[in-house]
Scaffold this motif. Structure first.
Motif, PDB file in Angstrom:
ATOM      1  N   VAL B 158       0.855  -1.198   0.000  1.00 44.67           N
ATOM      2  CA  VAL B 158       0.000   0.000   0.000  1.00 44.67           C
ATOM      3  C   VAL B 158       0.888   1.244   0.000  1.00 44.67           C
ATOM      4  O   VAL B 158       1.741   1.407   0.878  1.00 44.67           O
ATOM      5  CB  VAL B 158      -0.938   0.005   1.220  1.00 44.67           C
ATOM      6  CG1 VAL B 158      -1.760   1.294   1.250  1.00 44.67           C
ATOM      7  CG2 VAL B 158      -1.863  -1.212   1.187  1.00 44.67           C
ATOM      8  N   THR B 162      -0.581   7.705  -1.458  1.00 49.81           N
ATOM      9  CA  THR B 162      -1.914   7.681  -2.090  1.00 49.81           C
ATOM     10  C   THR B 162      -2.833   6.602  -1.535  1.00 49.81           C
ATOM     11  O   THR B 162      -4.046   6.651  -1.768  1.00 49.81           O
ATOM     12  CB  THR B 162      -1.765   7.419  -3.596  1.00 49.81           C
ATOM     13  OG1 THR B 162      -1.183   6.105  -3.765  1.00 49.81           O
ATOM     14  CG2 THR B 162      -0.870   8.461  -4.250  1.00 49.81           C
ATOM     15  N   GLY B 163      -2.279   5.607  -0.872  1.00 53.56           N
ATOM     16  CA  GLY B 163      -3.102   4.485  -0.440  1.00 53.56           C
ATOM     17  C   GLY B 163      -3.371   3.466  -1.544  1.00 53.56           C
ATOM     18  O   GLY B 163      -4.101   2.502  -1.332  1.00 53.56           O
ATOM     19  N   ARG B 164      -2.791   3.686  -2.732  1.00 47.94           N
ATOM     20  CA  ARG B 164      -2.948   2.714  -3.806  1.00 47.94           C
ATOM     21  C   ARG B 164      -2.379   1.358  -3.377  1.00 47.94           C
ATOM     22  O   ARG B 164      -1.339   1.280  -2.763  1.00 47.94           O
ATOM     23  CB  ARG B 164      -2.212   3.190  -5.065  1.00 47.94           C
ATOM     24  CG  ARG B 164      -2.303   2.182  -6.206  1.00 47.94           C
ATOM     25  CD  ARG B 164      -1.087   2.133  -7.136  1.00 47.94           C
ATOM     26  NE  ARG B 164       0.158   2.631  -6.623  1.00 47.94           N
ATOM     27  CZ  ARG B 164       0.987   1.946  -5.835  1.00 47.94           C
ATOM     28  NH1 ARG B 164       0.711   0.714  -5.450  1.00 47.94           N
ATOM     29  NH2 ARG B 164       2.105   2.520  -5.430  1.00 47.94           N
ATOM     30  N   ARG B 165      -3.111   0.296  -3.730  1.00 47.77           N
ATOM     31  CA  ARG B 165      -2.711  -1.036  -3.298  1.00 47.77           C
ATOM     32  C   ARG B 165      -2.290  -1.878  -4.503  1.00 47.77           C
ATOM     33  O   ARG B 165      -3.014  -1.952  -5.497  1.00 47.77           O
ATOM     34  CB  ARG B 165      -3.910  -1.701  -2.609  1.00 47.77           C
ATOM     35  CG  ARG B 165      -3.624  -3.081  -2.075  1.00 47.77           C
ATOM     36  CD  ARG B 165      -4.910  -3.690  -1.531  1.00 47.77           C
ATOM     37  NE  ARG B 165      -4.632  -4.966  -0.874  1.00 47.77           N
ATOM     38  CZ  ARG B 165      -5.569  -5.775  -0.403  1.00 47.77           C
ATOM     39  NH1 ARG B 165      -6.847  -5.433  -0.488  1.00 47.77           N
ATOM     40  NH2 ARG B 165      -5.240  -6.916   0.168  1.00 47.77           N
ATOM     41  N   THR B 298     -13.966   4.762   4.537  1.00 43.91           N
ATOM     42  CA  THR B 298     -13.243   5.503   3.503  1.00 43.91           C
ATOM     43  C   THR B 298     -14.194   5.934   2.387  1.00 43.91           C
ATOM     44  O   THR B 298     -14.089   7.054   1.866  1.00 43.91           O
ATOM     45  CB  THR B 298     -12.057   4.686   2.950  1.00 43.91           C
ATOM     46  OG1 THR B 298     -12.477   3.340   2.659  1.00 43.91           O
ATOM     47  CG2 THR B 298     -10.926   4.612   3.968  1.00 43.91           C
ATOM     48  N   THR B 316      -6.446   8.755  -4.105  1.00 45.66           N
ATOM     49  CA  THR B 316      -6.591   7.342  -3.757  1.00 45.66           C
ATOM     50  C   THR B 316      -7.509   6.665  -4.778  1.00 45.66           C
ATOM     51  O   THR B 316      -8.533   7.251  -5.146  1.00 45.66           O
ATOM     52  CB  THR B 316      -7.210   7.239  -2.347  1.00 45.66           C
ATOM     53  OG1 THR B 316      -6.369   7.936  -1.427  1.00 45.66           O
ATOM     54  CG2 THR B 316      -7.356   5.785  -1.906  1.00 45.66           C
ATOM     55  N   ARG B 322      -8.188  -1.850  -4.951  1.00 44.55           N
ATOM     56  CA  ARG B 322      -6.927  -1.171  -5.264  1.00 44.55           C
ATOM     57  C   ARG B 322      -6.528  -0.153  -4.209  1.00 44.55           C
ATOM     58  O   ARG B 322      -5.671   0.688  -4.455  1.00 44.55           O
ATOM     59  CB  ARG B 322      -7.004  -0.523  -6.643  1.00 44.55           C
ATOM     60  CG  ARG B 322      -7.103  -1.572  -7.775  1.00 44.55           C
ATOM     61  CD  ARG B 322      -6.943  -0.947  -9.149  1.00 44.55           C
ATOM     62  NE  ARG B 322      -5.707  -0.174  -9.227  1.00 44.55           N
ATOM     63  CZ  ARG B 322      -5.640   1.122  -9.546  1.00 44.55           C
ATOM     64  NH1 ARG B 322      -6.746   1.792  -9.824  1.00 44.55           N
ATOM     65  NH2 ARG B 322      -4.494   1.742  -9.585  1.00 44.55           N
ATOM     66  N   ARG B 323      -7.124  -0.230  -3.015  1.00 47.45           N
ATOM     67  CA  ARG B 323      -6.694   0.719  -1.984  1.00 47.45           C
ATOM     68  C   ARG B 323      -6.583   0.077  -0.607  1.00 47.45           C
ATOM     69  O   ARG B 323      -7.144  -0.976  -0.342  1.00 47.45           O
ATOM     70  CB  ARG B 323      -7.607   1.925  -1.944  1.00 47.45           C
ATOM     71  CG  ARG B 323      -9.000   1.697  -1.429  1.00 47.45           C
ATOM     72  CD  ARG B 323      -9.714   3.071  -1.377  1.00 47.45           C
ATOM     73  NE  ARG B 323     -10.897   3.030  -0.540  1.00 47.45           N
ATOM     74  CZ  ARG B 323     -12.137   3.206  -1.006  1.00 47.45           C
ATOM     75  NH1 ARG B 323     -12.359   3.427  -2.280  1.00 47.45           N
ATOM     76  NH2 ARG B 323     -13.144   3.163  -0.166  1.00 47.45           N
ATOM     77  N   VAL B 327      -7.136   7.541   2.922  1.00 47.53           N
ATOM     78  CA  VAL B 327      -7.628   8.347   1.800  1.00 47.53           C
ATOM     79  C   VAL B 327      -6.755   9.592   1.714  1.00 47.53           C
ATOM     80  O   VAL B 327      -6.485  10.239   2.726  1.00 47.53           O
ATOM     81  CB  VAL B 327      -9.108   8.756   2.007  1.00 47.53           C
ATOM     82  CG1 VAL B 327      -9.551   9.699   0.884  1.00 47.53           C
ATOM     83  CG2 VAL B 327     -10.008   7.536   2.073  1.00 47.53           C
TER      84      VAL B 327
END
Lengths: 398, 398
Positions: B158, B162-165, B298, B316, B322-323, B327
């Protein structure tokens, strides 16, 4: 300053009835620690949360505590920083040193060194490849073994088993004459005796704080880099808090200024708080007084034991200049003898294969404690109290 | 088990009037910690002294706590051990992995990784020499970039900004298909969402504990080694407590059994005690409930902010898969906006150059907290409250 060791003794919370001669393994609890740690947990972490990094000074703590230790080891202000464990700091110092001496491939150490130092050096050599080698000689052969092939010496000043002390000034001088750098492991020196890193022109030093500095189990280690090197070393353990601007979150590493670059990851604030409180004791101590009293205590213990226990063989050098602040004896039944001592409230420790080891810390040990330890040991030896099954069964950790 | 998050919220000591959305940087204080740490200081260290290593179970603590974390990250029992910092654990995992894949010279990571991971990889490459290289690509190019030159991937699941996973299962499968090993950094995963290391067949994982696991400032890191590798890896950071028999004090290193060999030096007992107490909260939590609630929180925050604050750009991914559990929004005045929020008691943090970041931990954050944060942020944006000099002056650490 004349040190009042009866006053420092009152600054420790020692269990009743115990004579604790194992401060060279884990120092006892200074009274100030519990409140300081509770404050760090409740008032700092609990109330300040993330802002504690600034408001409570957490970010500066490794440096500020490092400066307090610098005073005890003859280091320049701003040359010591806290973090990680001693083993990690050994690796970090070694990796930096070999890179500063790129034409050479030998790390020199001795068989009296604490094994973890040798293991870490060995692991680094394997990672480095390219012919890097750890050369290990007997302690008395170190001086002779320093030649033009040696990149760096990795020597522990005071032997963890025997208390034998190396001559830091002479070895450092010889190393420099031969073009080698020096790393001094001060595990059994810091807080045990006066150290003069700057005067000896040492290049690097490392040490732990849970022995004579009484920081508690797993307290953080320290690393010293001589100011003349501090802006030149390129850290192999290039962690973000050693970056010039950690909170810029650059993708590329740029080492921080001076000793700051020897930081790696997030510092252990609760353990640092314990150490910071433990160091208050040292505000009341002159190192010369500490050494004089330590030598008087160890002389008294040696004389007492040798008079009463002819079967115990002194493993520690008699010469004041050649020993630290511990006394060790050898006996084939050393393990059982130590268990019998512990059962009587005299706590030292055992180191394989045959060494019983006693640390003498004037901060909380006085002549009365020495006399009690001698009397108990004399009785155990005279009456063979160690010769019982329950003292011979070995525990997992001794 | 159905998780009662109003009960877990009562297990934390949160400052009155504060909405703490920064648990992804430093988790808040669980109520059980203060007593547990005080007990470790006074009753264990103070009374047991050196015998605490056995009597209080200190020596086993890194393994026992590791097993508690294993359950939260889908790891096999006995595959996780605690110690050091995350940066050190990254180095340790990387050094082991490259040695297991000796024909290859590339460490692959991405520009969304936490910089310290990249710095440590870079430092290791320099120490390794021999053509070892860190190759860094954009996060969306990772899959494509895994080819037959890659020895190991070093990916943070993660993204801290951005918190993108990342897709752990897909990347691991691709890496294995190409003959590469995988190291997963779980800094923003452990305790944030369900992780399935065993199911994904991950090779190594590392993580910190002071974020979603609430261990306090500088809490120890963890390392996971897949059981199929654990007796094969040869640790580069070969410290004495990773030795097969540390208290034999052999001069030569022999790695301990399985995950034990990933120990290095003396473990930080006070920080481990804090972590152990903090993990009690998790005995009451089902990870599926945590994830469902985290996504609801979120989603609620994104919807509320987007409705009220058109100038803030969501950073995000919207897609649940994908997160992580945070956020982030972008705004050129992000720093000042976050300062204005903090002044109103809504605590998130800022990450350069333009990201405001909010962590949502169902353990202590509920829908009412989300609504309050949205309302405060909406007012700050609508009334331009961030546009004051005191909010624009940057502090040293944000």
């Amino acid at each position: 300053m004349t040190t009042d060791f009866s006053a420092t003794k009152r600054m420790f919370d020692l269990p009743a009835g115990m004579t604790y001669l194992d401060g060279n393994s884990l120092g006892p609890l200074p009274r100030a620690v519990a409140d300081r740690v509770a404050h760090a947990v409740t008032q700092e972490w609990g109330h300040m949360l993330i802002t504690g990094w600034n408001k409570a000074g957490w970010m500066d703590l490794p440096r500020r505590v490092g400066d307090r230790i610098a005073r005890l080891i003859g280091a320049e202000a701003g040359s010591v920083i806290m973090g990680d464990t001693l083993s990690i700091k050994v690796y970090q110092a070694l990796a930096s040193a070999v890179e500063m001496n790129p034409e050479r491939r030998v790390i020199l150490s001795d068989t009296g060194n604490f094994p973890s130092d040798l293991y870490m050096a060995d692991g680094l050599c394997r990672t480095l490849g390219r012919g890097y080698t750890l050369r290990t000689v007997a302690p008395e052969e170190v001086m002779e073994a320093i030649d033009e092939t040696v990149a760096v010496t990795l020597i522990t000043e005071v032997d963890y088993r025997t208390g034998r002390r190396h001559d830091m000034a002479a070895i450092t001088e010889r190393a420099h004459a031969k073009g080698a750098l020096t790393i001094w492991d001060l595990a059994h020196s810091a807080g045990a005796l006066p150290v003069d890193l700057a005067g000896c022109k040492a290049d690097f030093a490392v040490g732990c704080t849970y022995k004579y500095l009484n920081s508690g189990p797993g307290g953080p280690a320290f690393i010293y880099v001589a100011p003349r090197h501090a802006d030149l070393v390129r850290p192999a353990l290039s962690g973000w808090l050693g970056h010039e601007a950690p909170f810029a979150f650059d993708l590329d590493y740029r080492p921080g200024r001076g000793i700051e670059r020897m930081r790696v990851g997030t510092p252990p604030i609760l353990q640092l708080a314990a150490l910071d409180a433990a160091l208050d004791v040292w505000d009341h101590v002159a190192m010369a007084d500490l050494r004089a009293t330590s030598l008087a205590l160890t002389d008294r213990f040696i004389a007492g034991v040798e008079a009463a226990c002819p079967d115990l063989v002194l493993a520690t050098p008699r010469d004041h200049d050649r020993r630290g602040s511990q006394v060790s004896f050898r006996h084939p039944e050393g393990y059982a003898i130590m268990q019998a001592l512990i059962a009587e409230g005299v706590v030292g420790d055992f180191r394989a294969p045959d060494i019983i080891r006693f640390g003498f810390t004037p901060l909380f040990i006085d002549a009365g404690d020495v006399d009690r330890a001698v009397a108990v040991l004399a009785r155990i030896m005279a009456e063979r109290l160690w010769d019982r099954p329950e003292f011979k069964a070995r525990a997992k950790v001794t």
